[in-house]
Structures are given as C-alpha cells and as structure tokens.
Design a protein around this motif. Structure first.
Motif, mmCIF file in Angstrom:
data_model
loop_
_atom_site.group_PDB
_atom_site.id
_atom_site.type_symbol
_atom_site.label_atom_id
_atom_site.label_comp_id
_atom_site.label_asym_id
_atom_site.label_seq_id
_atom_site.Cartn_x
_atom_site.Cartn_y
_atom_site.Cartn_z
ATOM 1 N N ARG A 69 0.860 -1.195 0.000
ATOM 2 C CA ARG A 69 0.000 0.000 0.000
ATOM 3 C C ARG A 69 0.885 1.230 0.000
ATOM 4 O O ARG A 69 2.059 1.151 0.359
ATOM 5 C CB ARG A 69 -0.870 0.010 1.258
ATOM 6 C CG ARG A 69 -1.828 -1.152 1.265
ATOM 7 C CD ARG A 69 -3.051 -0.853 2.094
ATOM 8 N NE ARG A 69 -3.263 -1.936 3.045
ATOM 9 C CZ ARG A 69 -3.284 -1.809 4.355
ATOM 10 N NH1 ARG A 69 -3.104 -0.631 4.909
ATOM 11 N NH2 ARG A 69 -3.484 -2.838 5.131
ATOM 12 N N PRO A 70 0.353 2.384 -0.347
ATOM 13 C CA PRO A 70 1.197 3.586 -0.357
ATOM 14 C C PRO A 70 1.749 3.865 1.038
ATOM 15 O O PRO A 70 1.066 3.655 2.041
ATOM 16 C CB PRO A 70 0.233 4.701 -0.776
ATOM 17 C CG PRO A 70 -0.945 4.021 -1.362
ATOM 18 C CD PRO A 70 -1.029 2.660 -0.770
ATOM 19 N N ALA A 71 2.987 4.327 1.074
ATOM 20 C CA ALA A 71 3.625 4.657 2.357
ATOM 21 C C ALA A 71 3.199 6.048 2.777
ATOM 22 O O ALA A 71 3.984 6.992 2.741
ATOM 23 C CB ALA A 71 5.145 4.579 2.211
ATOM 24 N N ALA A 72 1.940 6.192 3.156
ATOM 25 C CA ALA A 72 1.450 7.544 3.465
ATOM 26 C C ALA A 72 0.298 7.485 4.444
ATOM 27 O O ALA A 72 -0.310 6.435 4.634
ATOM 28 C CB ALA A 72 0.981 8.219 2.179
ATOM 29 N N ALA A 89 14.512 1.502 -1.693
ATOM 30 C CA ALA A 89 14.052 0.690 -2.822
ATOM 31 C C ALA A 89 12.717 0.024 -2.492
ATOM 32 O O ALA A 89 12.141 -0.661 -3.332
ATOM 33 C CB ALA A 89 15.099 -0.368 -3.143
ATOM 34 N N TYR A 90 12.268 0.169 -1.239
ATOM 35 C CA TYR A 90 11.038 -0.518 -0.797
ATOM 36 C C TYR A 90 10.089 0.501 -0.174
ATOM 37 O O TYR A 90 9.716 0.388 1.009
ATOM 38 C CB TYR A 90 11.390 -1.623 0.206
ATOM 39 C CG TYR A 90 12.494 -2.516 -0.301
ATOM 40 C CD1 TYR A 90 12.203 -3.553 -1.179
ATOM 41 C CD2 TYR A 90 13.824 -2.291 0.054
ATOM 42 C CE1 TYR A 90 13.209 -4.358 -1.695
ATOM 43 C CE2 TYR A 90 14.839 -3.091 -0.451
ATOM 44 C CZ TYR A 90 14.523 -4.111 -1.323
ATOM 45 O OH TYR A 90 15.514 -4.900 -1.827
ATOM 46 N N ALA A 91 9.743 1.520 -0.961
ATOM 47 C CA ALA A 91 9.017 2.663 -0.406
ATOM 48 C C ALA A 91 7.512 2.421 -0.380
ATOM 49 O O ALA A 91 6.737 3.091 -1.063
ATOM 50 C CB ALA A 91 9.345 3.918 -1.198
ATOM 51 N N TYR A 92 7.078 1.426 0.397
ATOM 52 C CA TYR A 92 5.645 1.151 0.530
ATOM 53 C C TYR A 92 5.375 0.578 1.920
ATOM 54 O O TYR A 92 6.314 0.235 2.651
ATOM 55 C CB TYR A 92 5.169 0.161 -0.546
ATOM 56 C CG TYR A 92 6.035 -1.064 -0.691
ATOM 57 C CD1 TYR A 92 5.838 -2.179 0.106
ATOM 58 C CD2 TYR A 92 7.074 -1.117 -1.627
ATOM 59 C CE1 TYR A 92 6.638 -3.306 -0.023
ATOM 60 C CE2 TYR A 92 7.881 -2.240 -1.762
ATOM 61 C CZ TYR A 92 7.654 -3.334 -0.954
ATOM 62 O OH TYR A 92 8.447 -4.436 -1.067
ATOM 63 N N LEU A 93 4.105 0.502 2.260
ATOM 64 C CA LEU A 93 3.689 -0.183 3.485
ATOM 65 C C LEU A 93 3.251 -1.577 3.081
ATOM 66 O O LEU A 93 2.563 -1.738 2.080
ATOM 67 C CB LEU A 93 2.503 0.547 4.130
ATOM 68 C CG LEU A 93 1.890 -0.179 5.323
ATOM 69 C CD1 LEU A 93 2.626 0.202 6.603
ATOM 70 C CD2 LEU A 93 0.415 0.130 5.475
ATOM 71 N N LEU A 94 3.664 -2.587 3.836
ATOM 72 C CA LEU A 94 3.219 -3.937 3.531
ATOM 73 C C LEU A 94 2.166 -4.352 4.557
ATOM 74 O O LEU A 94 2.491 -4.627 5.716
ATOM 75 C CB LEU A 94 4.403 -4.914 3.555
ATOM 76 C CG LEU A 94 4.032 -6.296 3.034
ATOM 77 C CD1 LEU A 94 3.736 -6.251 1.544
ATOM 78 C CD2 LEU A 94 5.119 -7.301 3.323
ATOM 79 N N GLY A 95 0.912 -4.373 4.121
ATOM 80 C CA GLY A 95 -0.177 -4.783 5.008
ATOM 81 C C GLY A 95 -0.109 -6.284 5.206
ATOM 82 O O GLY A 95 -0.194 -7.050 4.235
#
Ligand SMILES: Cc1cc2nc3c(=O)[nH]c(=O)nc-3n(C[C@H](O)[C@H](O)[C@H](O)COP(=O)(O)OP(=O)(O)OC[C@H]3O[C@@H](n4cnc5c(N)ncnc54)[C@H](O)[C@@H]3O)c2cc1C
Length: 474
Positions: A69-72, A89-95
C-alpha cells in the motif's frame, strides 16, 4: 546449556532467534502459549522493517503474504500523499497480519536451527558470573549464558530484574474483535457513513466472508487482565451507534490501552530486554512491532559476537545506547499523535495547522522517515551525515547490496579497490565495486546495514574494524 534463551516467541523473539542462528549461537526460545495467537494486531510493516526482510532473504516470502500500500497517511492518520523520491528501494507499506509475520519469522528461525518450545512460561531467573538459570512455571530449570526477555509489555523478565518501567498509565482503552453480524451490509454501510460525520471513535469493516472487524472504545479503563466478552462489544455498540448490529459468533476479541512506558535499562548483567518488554505505547502509526523487530536486528549480531568471543568490550552496551533513544522518539511521536486525535477545539486547531504544514515537502518527509524508521541515525561520533544511518539497497556489481547481507556479516564496499578487511575477513565481507552508486570512496557496513565508517584510509578503516568487530584473527 544454551548460549542464549529467549523468553517469548512474538515477532521480536523470533527475529532475534534467527539473527543469533546466523552466527551459530545455540538458541532456545521459550513461548508461554501453546497455540499461535490468532488476533490481528497490525496494520503493516514499515519501510525499514521491509528492508530488514530484504537483507535476510525473506522479502519474497513476506511479499507473498502481504499487500503493498502507499507509504502515506500514518502520522495521526493525516491524509497526505508520500513525498516524491523516498530514500528506499522498498518505499511502501506492507499490510500483513501480525500472526502471519510471527509464523514466518518463527519458521525462519527454526529453519536456521533455533529450538522453539511452546507451552513454556519463564517464571523465575537467577544470574551469576557464568550464566543465567531460568525456571519455568512447572519448576523445570534451564541454563544459558544469556537470557533475553522478548516477553511483551507485561514482561515477567523485566519484573524479575526489577527494571523500572516509568511512563503514563492507560487513559483510554479500546475493544477490537472480529465477529459475524445479524443485519444486511447496506444497513451497516449506511450506519458507518452516518458515524463518519460524528467525532465518535468507531469502526466496523469487513474482515472476510460474513465477518466484520469491530473497533469501539471501552466504557472505562478496566482491569486489562480480564478478557473482553461479546456482551461488552454489544453494549458499547449500542451506546455509540445506537444498535449492536446483531453481532454474534466472535472469531477473537481483544482489548488494548494507550499506556506509554519505557524501561529504564535494557540490560542487567547477562539479561537483556527487547521489543514490548522494553517499551509500550499506543498503536497509532503502527510502530510497535516494527520497533521490536528492529531492536532484535540491532541486538542479534552484538550478542552473537559476545557469545562467539570476538565482541569488543563495549559492543553489547551499544544496544541500549542506540535503541533506547529510538524508542524514546517513538513514544514521543505517539504521545503527539494521540493529542492530535483528541476532539477538543485546541488539539483540532493544532491538527489543522500541522495538516497545512505537511504540504511542505520537508515536514511531510521528516514525519514519514520518522514513522517508517528510515530516518534513524545512530550516534557514532562526528562525521558525514551518512555515518550512523542505514544505507538503502543499491545496485552493485553482483546485483543488489542487500543480497550480500543475507549472512548477517559486516561488509566493506570499496570503490577505490585499494582497501582490505585483512584479519577481519572471517566476520566482514569485501566487495570491490567502482560502479557502485555511491559518492564516497569506501563504506563499512555493520551486519544491521548501518554505516560504521566512510573513507579511503586503510589505518583509519582498521581502527573502525577493531571498534565494531574486535581484534583481527591474526
Ligand atoms: C490493536 C493493536 C494494533 C497494533 N498495530 C500495530 C501495527 O500496525 N504496527 C506495529 O508495528 N505494531 C502494532 N502493534 C504493536 C505490536 O502488536 C506489538 O508492538 C508487538 O506485538 C510487540 O512484539 P513483541 O514480540 O515484543 O511482544 P509480543 O508480541 O507481546 O510477544 C511476546 C510473546 O511472549 C510470550 N510470553 C509472555 N510472557 C512469557 C513468559 N513468561 N514466558 C514465555 N513467553 C512469554 C507471549 O505469549 C508472546 O507470544 C499493535 C498493537 C495493538 C494492540
């Protein structure tokens, strides 16, 4: 006799066990519960934790089980898009649900050779010059050279050590659970929309076929030792939403508070604390599990070095020196976020002001780097800004930098092709790579990926190799 006993096989304990096994440390994990905990307590893995998974070759397994998901939108749930060009290199949230993470990490630790015993609660401990005797609830005694309490916020180990846990008690508590409902989805959707217009804390959302996740405040702060009942949920739903939606057949029910506390010591002799055993805070921003896993990552190689006999004298104490300030910062940012969620006119005015300020890229970036753990800089003394920070995953000759860190060893990245790790080659890998995307000649990385040295001078490098990796082999 084990080298290390870990009390608690939550995310922190399982991660620590795996880190220690990378260095052949004999590890036993004692977990009080016989069955894995089913309740879901997590929004997701933040960027720094995803990076750790990549650094240990776990990324694919974790990605398969989670949702990117977006990192925001983390800070006080203020809805702003993530700034451009985040340094990862891994700029997201992992649900990904907490039970899945625990399962994956425990499986990984066992694959690496850790022993895990379920249904074993640590009840007492005694330490002497050579080790720690751990007594289980059934009276069995076990012995190890070190013990680490990863046994959660109510940590028995912390209490047995007499370590202070100052801070603030819970002011509010929340009920969370998954259950079936007795009314049609349209009725729920209409009520949820109506409630959104109010300032009441309430959430009811789908969590599987026919199952809903319910979040409501408790009537008052209670004795948290008492598990909540379905009737508690019904009553609170009626009070807040005017209907209990006919809830029935709960899958799980839980209760959590907003107590904020920090252990005043992370180590007493041969016993250490990590994760929630050392710090607790409200779940806003989704940082607790991430913080615990990162504690384990910081401690693992240092404790392994101590056990293997090559740790420089003060290495193990750098664990508290580095990680306690990080926890302090998380406690503070959750305190601030809780204030920003209050419904009074003052906090709401501050919230509006901060929402405006977050339109400035630097403010938005600062808060996001804080919550996601990529802004952390350990104090390694004076030096360039990169010193003490983690290095992002970059392209190198052999592929990806993080791909070279799977074994949990140090790494010298040498663009000059003149440096050497000499007598430390049993602990530190070497990569000559003039093509690496770095604007510095040489970088020494610790096993946790933090930059321990920058430069091109061999004697200076040797000093830093000694500082972090002890005496050379010959
Ligand atoms: C509603 C909620 C939502 C959350 N959301 C997030 C989120 O989105 N992101 C995030 O990062 N964090 C989140 N958290 C926080 C996160 O759940 C905790 O920080 C995390 O579980 C801490 O991990 P731990 O391994 O340190 O402790 P725990 O998960 O508490 O594990 C401790 C383990 O030790 C065992 N144990 C206890 N006593 C003993 C004993 N005497 N002997 C042996 N074993 C023992 C326990 O059974 C347990 O398995 C949330 C928490 C809540 C309540």
């Amino acid at each position: 006799m084990f080298d290390v006993i870990i009390a608690g096989c939550g995310p922190t304990g399982a991660m620590l066990a795996a880190e220690l096994r990378l260095h052949d440390v004999r590890v036993l994990v004692l977990e009080k519960e016989t069955e894995p905990v089913s309740f879901v307590r997590i929004v997701g893995l933040h960027i720094r934790s995803i990076e750790l998974m990549a650094m240990r070759g776990l990324l694919e397994r974790i990605l398969e089980r989670g949702r990117q998901r977006p990192a925001a939108g983390f800070f006080a749930a203020i809805n702003k898009p993530a700034p451009e060009g985040l340094d990862s290199a891994y700029a997201y949230l992992l649900g990904i649900p907490q039970p899945v993470i625990v399962h994956l990490l425990e499986e990984h630790a066992i694959e690496l050779g850790a022993q895990v015993r379920h249904g074993c609660a640590v009840a007492d401990l005694e330490q002497d010059d050579d080790g720690v005797t751990v007594e289980l609830a059934d009276g069995e005694q076990l012995r190890a050279r070190y013990l680490v309490g990863c046994d959660g916020g109510r940590s028995t180990v912390r209490k047995l050590l007499g370590v202070g846990f100052p801070g603030e008690p819970s002011r509010t508590e929340t009920l969370m659970g998954e259950m079936e409902v007795g009314v049609p989805p349209e009725e729920i959707a209409a009520k949820v929309a109506e409630m959104r217009e109010t300032d009441k804390r309430f959430s009811l959302g789908p969590a599987g076929v026919g199952v809903y996740r319910v979040v409501v405040p408790t009537a008052g702060v209670s004795d948290r030792a008492v598990p909540p009942t379905l009737e508690d949920f019904r009553q609170q739903l009626r009070t807040i939403a005017g209907t209990d939606f006919g809830v029935h057949s709960p899958r799980w029910l839980s209760r959590f508070g907003d107590a904020t506390r920090l252990a005043d010591r992370y180590r007493v002799g041969r016993v250490l604390l990590a994760g929630d055993a050392a710090h607790i805070h409200p779940p806003i921003g989704g940082q607790g599990l991430n913080l615990g896993v990162q504690d384990a990552f910081n401690l693992g190689w240092k404790l392994a070095a101590q056990v293997r006999g090559w740790a420089p004298g003060t290495l193990l104490d750098t664990y508290q020196a580095e990680r306690q300030p990080v926890a302090e910062d998380v406690l503070d940012n959750t305190r601030a976020q809780m204030e920003l969620l209050s419904t009074g006119p003052g906090p709401q005015a501050v919230r509006r002001l901060l929402t405006e300020l977050m339109d400035f890229d630097e403010v938005n970036r600062h808060l996001l780097e804080k919550i996601t753990g990529i802004g952390i800089r350990y104090d390694f003394g004076a030096g360039p800004d990169l010193l003490g920070r983690r290095l992002r995953d970059i392209d190198v000759k052999q592929g990806h930098l993080y791909g070279l860190l799977h074994r949990g060893r140090g790494l010298l990245l040498d663009r000059t092709e003149r440096l050497t790790v000499g007598g430390w080659s049993d602990r530190v890998d070497y990569l000559a790579d003039p093509t690496a995307v770095l604007d510095v000649p040489g970088v020494l990385l610790r096993p946790d990926g933090h930059v321990a040295w920058i430069g091109d001078d061999q004697p200076d490098l040797d000093d830093h190799l000694s500082r972090w990796f002890g005496k050379p082999a010959n």
